[in-house]
Design an enzyme around this catalytic site. Structure first.
Site, PDB file in Angstrom:
ATOM      1  N   LYS A  70       0.836  -1.205   0.000  1.00 12.23           N
ATOM      2  CA  LYS A  70       0.000   0.000   0.000  1.00 12.23           C
ATOM      3  C   LYS A  70       0.869   1.253   0.000  1.00 12.23           C
ATOM      4  CE  LYS A  70      -3.636  -2.310   2.617  1.00 12.23           C
ATOM      5  NZ  LYS A  70      -4.326  -2.386   3.909  1.00 12.23           N
ATOM      6  N   TYR A 130      -5.269   5.188  -0.627  1.00 12.04           N
ATOM      7  CA  TYR A 130      -4.427   3.997  -0.697  1.00 12.04           C
ATOM      8  C   TYR A 130      -4.286   3.586  -2.158  1.00 12.04           C
ATOM      9  CZ  TYR A 130      -7.093   2.839   3.685  1.00 12.04           C
ATOM     10  OH  TYR A 130      -7.745   2.823   4.883  1.00 12.04           O
ATOM     11  N   ASP A 166     -12.326  -4.845  13.754  1.00 10.50           N
ATOM     12  CA  ASP A 166     -11.088  -4.507  14.449  1.00 10.50           C
ATOM     13  C   ASP A 166     -11.180  -4.771  15.950  1.00 10.50           C
ATOM     14  OD1 ASP A 166      -9.962  -3.866  12.034  1.00 10.50           O
ATOM     15  OD2 ASP A 166     -10.356  -1.730  12.214  1.00 10.50           O
TER      16      ASP A 166
END
Length: 185
Positions: A70, A130, A166
């Site tokens: 990335k 990104y 997450d």
């Protein structure tokens, strides 16, 4: 442009040339030939942009198989961006590098394949871009816990807002060996 190596081999901090005047500024965020000549010879196949509010933490994400390299940049606002070496057998396994990326400094960070990546938003909002070396594959995505004490990231926030994915992230030592990439010198 200036490319700096970091404490993690392969993780690069890129400081593009910015040309500005009273009207605003111009900068080149990607030029395959120039970046290749500077040592970043990658094929990017997918571009993403996310917008987040202050206190949001996204990551630490990685894909295995089909890892993504990335090239990231804050287009608006300020983020603290982090890369973690998760390659089994690497001399820097479990180590992290973090840097503040902002619309003011225009810096980019290249996070290579087989590293976990995440960021937290320090400004009121942030627009984050990104460039990825492979497409997103949700069936191959994993989430490393942002607060893994063995990794010890010094985040500039204490109680971030996390997605459910997450929140369910694992500690690095909880991943089965086959889920993590193997270091190949």
């Amino acid at each position: 442009m200036m490319i700096e190596t970091t404490t993690l081999p392969g993780v690069l901090l890129i400081k593009p040339d910015v040309f500005g005047d009273a009207r605003g500024f111009f900068l080149e965020t990607w030029n395959r030939q120039r970046y290749a000549e500077a040592g970043l010879d990658k094929d990017f196949v997918q571009d993403n942009v996310s917008q987040s509010r202050q206190g949001i933490l996204r990551g630490l994400h990685f894909q295995n198989p089909r890892p993504q390299g990335k090239l990231v940049q804050a287009l608006k606002g300020v983020v603290f961006d982090v890369a973690v070496d998760i390659r089994v057998g690497s001399p820097t396994f479990g180590q992290w590098y973090g840097v503040t990326l902002s619309e003011e400094n225009h810096w980019q960070l290249y996070v290579p394949e087989n590293f976990a990546h995440g960021f937290c938003v320090l400004s009121e909002t942030a627009l984050f871009a990104y460039k990825c070396t492979d497409t997103y594959n949700p069936s191959a995505e994993f989430s490393l816990r942002w607060d893994d004490p063995d990794v010890g990231i010094q985040w500039p926030i204490d109680s971030p807002q996390l997605s459910a994915k997450d929140q369910a992230g694992k500690l690095l030592k909880e991943f089965p060996t086959e889920a993590l990439p193997v270091y190949q010198p």
